[in-house]
Design a protein around this motif. Structure first.
Motif, PDB file in Angstrom:
ATOM      1  N   SER A 136       6.498  14.735  -1.425  1.00 63.05           N
ATOM      2  CA  SER A 136       5.711  14.346  -2.388  1.00 63.05           C
ATOM      3  C   SER A 136       5.569  12.780  -2.877  1.00 63.05           C
ATOM      4  N   ARG A 137       6.664  12.053  -2.745  1.00 60.47           N
ATOM      5  CA  ARG A 137       6.747  10.659  -2.922  1.00 60.47           C
ATOM      6  C   ARG A 137       5.845   9.794  -2.143  1.00 60.47           C
ATOM      7  N   TYR A 138       6.017  10.387  -0.821  1.00 58.56           N
ATOM      8  CA  TYR A 138       4.872   9.550   0.216  1.00 58.56           C
ATOM      9  C   TYR A 138       3.480   9.670  -0.029  1.00 58.56           C
ATOM     10  N   ARG A 139       2.998  10.782  -0.807  1.00 53.95           N
ATOM     11  CA  ARG A 139       1.833  10.851  -0.971  1.00 53.95           C
ATOM     12  C   ARG A 139       1.247   9.751  -1.968  1.00 53.95           C
ATOM     13  N   ILE A 140       2.138   9.586  -2.938  1.00 57.75           N
ATOM     14  CA  ILE A 140       1.879   8.753  -4.228  1.00 57.75           C
ATOM     15  C   ILE A 140       2.097   7.127  -3.365  1.00 57.75           C
ATOM     16  N   MET A 141       2.947   6.747  -2.618  1.00 58.90           N
ATOM     17  CA  MET A 141       3.174   5.853  -2.065  1.00 58.90           C
ATOM     18  C   MET A 141       1.895   5.296  -1.209  1.00 58.90           C
ATOM     19  N   LYS A 142       1.528   6.327  -0.532  1.00 64.73           N
ATOM     20  CA  LYS A 142       0.499   6.150   0.500  1.00 64.73           C
ATOM     21  C   LYS A 142      -0.847   6.002  -0.183  1.00 64.73           C
ATOM     22  N   GLY A 143      -1.012   6.264  -1.516  1.00 57.42           N
ATOM     23  CA  GLY A 143      -2.265   6.188  -2.248  1.00 57.42           C
ATOM     24  C   GLY A 143      -2.279   4.749  -3.043  1.00 57.42           C
ATOM     25  N   TYR A 144      -0.865   4.175  -3.162  1.00 58.97           N
ATOM     26  CA  TYR A 144      -0.495   2.981  -3.765  1.00 58.97           C
ATOM     27  C   TYR A 144      -0.786   1.673  -3.031  1.00 58.97           C
ATOM     28  N   MET A 145      -0.176   1.592  -1.818  1.00 53.58           N
ATOM     29  CA  MET A 145       0.111   0.694  -0.808  1.00 53.58           C
ATOM     30  C   MET A 145      -1.105  -0.035  -0.769  1.00 53.58           C
ATOM     31  N   PRO A 146      -2.176   0.512  -0.335  1.00 49.21           N
ATOM     32  CA  PRO A 146      -3.404  -0.552   0.070  1.00 49.21           C
ATOM     33  C   PRO A 146      -3.858  -1.177  -1.391  1.00 49.21           C
ATOM     34  N   LYS A 147      -3.344  -0.912  -2.443  1.00 47.02           N
ATOM     35  CA  LYS A 147      -4.000  -1.586  -3.595  1.00 47.02           C
ATOM     36  C   LYS A 147      -2.785  -3.010  -3.650  1.00 47.02           C
ATOM     37  N   VAL A 148      -1.871  -3.239  -3.006  1.00 47.15           N
ATOM     38  CA  VAL A 148      -0.954  -4.308  -3.397  1.00 47.15           C
ATOM     39  C   VAL A 148      -0.429  -5.071  -1.943  1.00 47.15           C
ATOM     40  N   GLY A 149      -1.041  -4.501  -0.938  1.00 46.09           N
ATOM     41  CA  GLY A 149      -0.910  -5.360   0.365  1.00 46.09           C
ATOM     42  C   GLY A 149      -1.769  -4.767   1.360  1.00 46.09           C
ATOM     43  N   THR A 150      -1.672  -5.680   2.675  1.00 47.29           N
ATOM     44  CA  THR A 150      -2.826  -5.223   3.743  1.00 47.29           C
ATOM     45  C   THR A 150      -1.901  -4.439   4.751  1.00 47.29           C
ATOM     46  N   LEU A 151      -0.662  -4.340   4.735  1.00 43.58           N
ATOM     47  CA  LEU A 151       0.263  -3.674   5.942  1.00 43.58           C
ATOM     48  C   LEU A 151       1.297  -2.623   5.479  1.00 43.58           C
ATOM     49  N   GLY A 152       1.028  -2.058   4.360  1.00 39.46           N
ATOM     50  CA  GLY A 152       1.969  -1.122   3.569  1.00 39.46           C
ATOM     51  C   GLY A 152       2.112   0.130   4.375  1.00 39.46           C
ATOM     52  N   LEU A 153       0.705   0.582   4.788  1.00 41.68           N
ATOM     53  CA  LEU A 153       0.582   1.982   5.436  1.00 41.68           C
ATOM     54  C   LEU A 153       1.277   1.881   6.757  1.00 41.68           C
TER      55      LEU A 153
END
Length: 455
Positions: A155-172
């Motif tokens: 579950s926590r990864y679904r949240i992070m996966k949605g947030y990462m592209p908002k704050v950086g280019t390579l988070g995923l």
């Protein structure tokens, strides 16, 4: 990451956040070593990534390891997403792209760390071999695209996966395609924590160079020796980096708390539910004014979980976590523990290590951090090269380990585990070895790494 914390004790004062870190202090006699390492799974037949579902998937692998070890399942929304040791600490968890992680128990010396790792790998191989699964010793998956990489049902990864592209280019890419090895070490006091944090932050790029092992992406060279490390530079500037404030006069628990309070949250967990509060400040939770959870207030588990979502090159929790290294083979995993234990757990060695780096200013540290992913040991630093600094640091670590005089059943001290790093500092990184093979005997193919670089 192991299982999230569950402690419903309310937090009402900023001082309690500071006290949470201070509670990690231990007498030197109780100092331990905790090792975490991730490994990328693949199917030996076809060299494809391993999904969660299916008779030969990650879920089946976890079931096999559980049968071999007797460890208890960690469940998220009805799915087994990890295992926890019944006694003695330690856990197995899944990173977002299926990276299989051991979070080891706190152990007294590097000999015990190496033994724990060997036992873990034996249990994992026993479960993985019948499924046709192998594991890479690389810091990044070398062949599959991000789109081809499966995502684990956590579950926590679904949240992070949605947030990462908002704050950086390579988070995923960080989430799905990288693999690291970390060592967690203790501190005796606030002053001891600060000194160890400063030394390890300054030398973290040196460790990145020594452990560089991720030169391939999407089936070809990526232009870096540690692409994993470069990816972290483009993940989320609010929660990553070299933590320059750690070198400011007066730095301590309070200043770290202030930095962490400025790091946006990902989630709040209540019961088995992860509530998406990405971007909100922790202070709003303490004040009961979170828009997503009005009236809900912070607990100790919220603070512990939030601390685990900050990712500086060295992370403070109730211990210090070294985060700069690509994963490697078992000898390199033990070497990482030996390197940092030798530098930080002997007072004379810690003093010598501080003398090695104390003249570096923020610009020097940041320039080294920026160049090391590409140039590794050839990176310039303060009129020298990282290779020269690495040799000095290894000599200091060797002295620290000799002073500890922790011996195995054969009478050998922990310095034996430094040998792979000493060879790298004398010659070249493992990543450069792989590139030479790619341009030579491998004839421009990365497929041979699935034989050459496996556990």
């Amino acid at each position: 990451m192991a299982r999230d914390e569950s402690d419903a004790t309310p937090l009402t004062r900023r001082a309690e956040l500071i006290e949470w870190f201070a509670a990690g202090e231990k007498p030197k006699s109780a100092f331990a070593i905790g090792t975490e390492h991730e490994k990328v799974p693949f199917y030996r037949d076809g060299l494809d990534p391993v999904p969660y579902e299916g008779p030969q998937g990650i879920e089946a692998l976890l079931a096999g390891v559980r049968a071999a070890t007797g460890w208890e399942p960690i469940v998220d929304a009805g799915r087994v997403i990890g295992l926890a040791a019944v006694e003695g600490g330690g856990a197995i968890s899944l990173e977002p792209g299926g990276q299989f992680e051991l979070s080891g128990a706190p152990l007294p010396d590097v000999h015990a760390t190496a033994t724990e790792l060997a036992r873990h790998l034996d249990a994992v191989r026993a479960a993985a071999d019948p499924l046709g699964i192998g594991f890479l010793t690389l810091g990044m998956s070398p062949k599959w695209t991000r789109a081809e990489t499966p995502v684990m049902p956590k579950s926590r990864y679904r949240i992070m996966k949605g947030y990462m592209p908002k704050v950086g280019t390579l988070g995923l890419d960080m989430m799905l395609r990288t693999a690291t090895v970390q060592v967690n070490l203790d501190f005796a006091s606030e002053a001891d924590m600060v000194k160890k944090l400063r030394v390890s932050l300054a030398l973290q790029p040196v460790a990145t160079a020594l452990f560089a092992h991720s030169p391939f992406t999407d089936g070809k060279p990526n232009g870096f020796l540690s692409r994993r490390s470069e990816i972290w530079r483009h993940t989320d500037p609010h929660r990553t980096g070299m933590l320059p404030q750690a070198f400011a006069p007066g730095f301590g628990y309070e200043a770290y708390v202030d930095w962490l309070l400025a790091v946006p949250m990902y989630f709040v967990k209540r019961g088995e539910t992860y509530h998406d509060v990405s971007g909100a400040p922790f202070g709003d939770l303490m004040a009961g004014r979170l828009a997503a959870l009005p009236g809900e207030r912070a607990t100790r588990s919220d603070w512990a979980n939030h601390a685990s979502t900050a990712f500086p090159e060295v992370r403070l929790k109730r211990f210090l976590e070294m985060r700069g290294a690509d994963v490697g083979d078992p000898n390199m995993i033990a070497a990482q523990a030996a390197f940092w234990v030798g530098l930080l757990y002997d007072e004379a060695a810690l003093d010598a290590a501080w003398d090695l780096v104390r003249a570096w200013d923020e610009a020097t540290r940041e320039a080294m951090r920026a160049e090391v992913p590409r140039r590794a040991l050839d990176t310039p630093v303060a009129g020298r090269t990282v290779r020269e600094v690495a040799r000095d640091a290894l000599a200091i670590a060797e002295g620290g380990l000799r002073a500890r005089a922790r011996r195995d059943a054969q009478g050998r001290d922990e310095t034996l585990y430094l040998a792979p790093l000493q060879a790298i500092a004398a010659e070249r990184t493992r990543a450069e070895d792989l590139l030479a093979l790619y341009h030579g005997p491998w004839q421009g193919s990365v497929d041979p790494v699935f034989t050459a670089c496996t556990f």
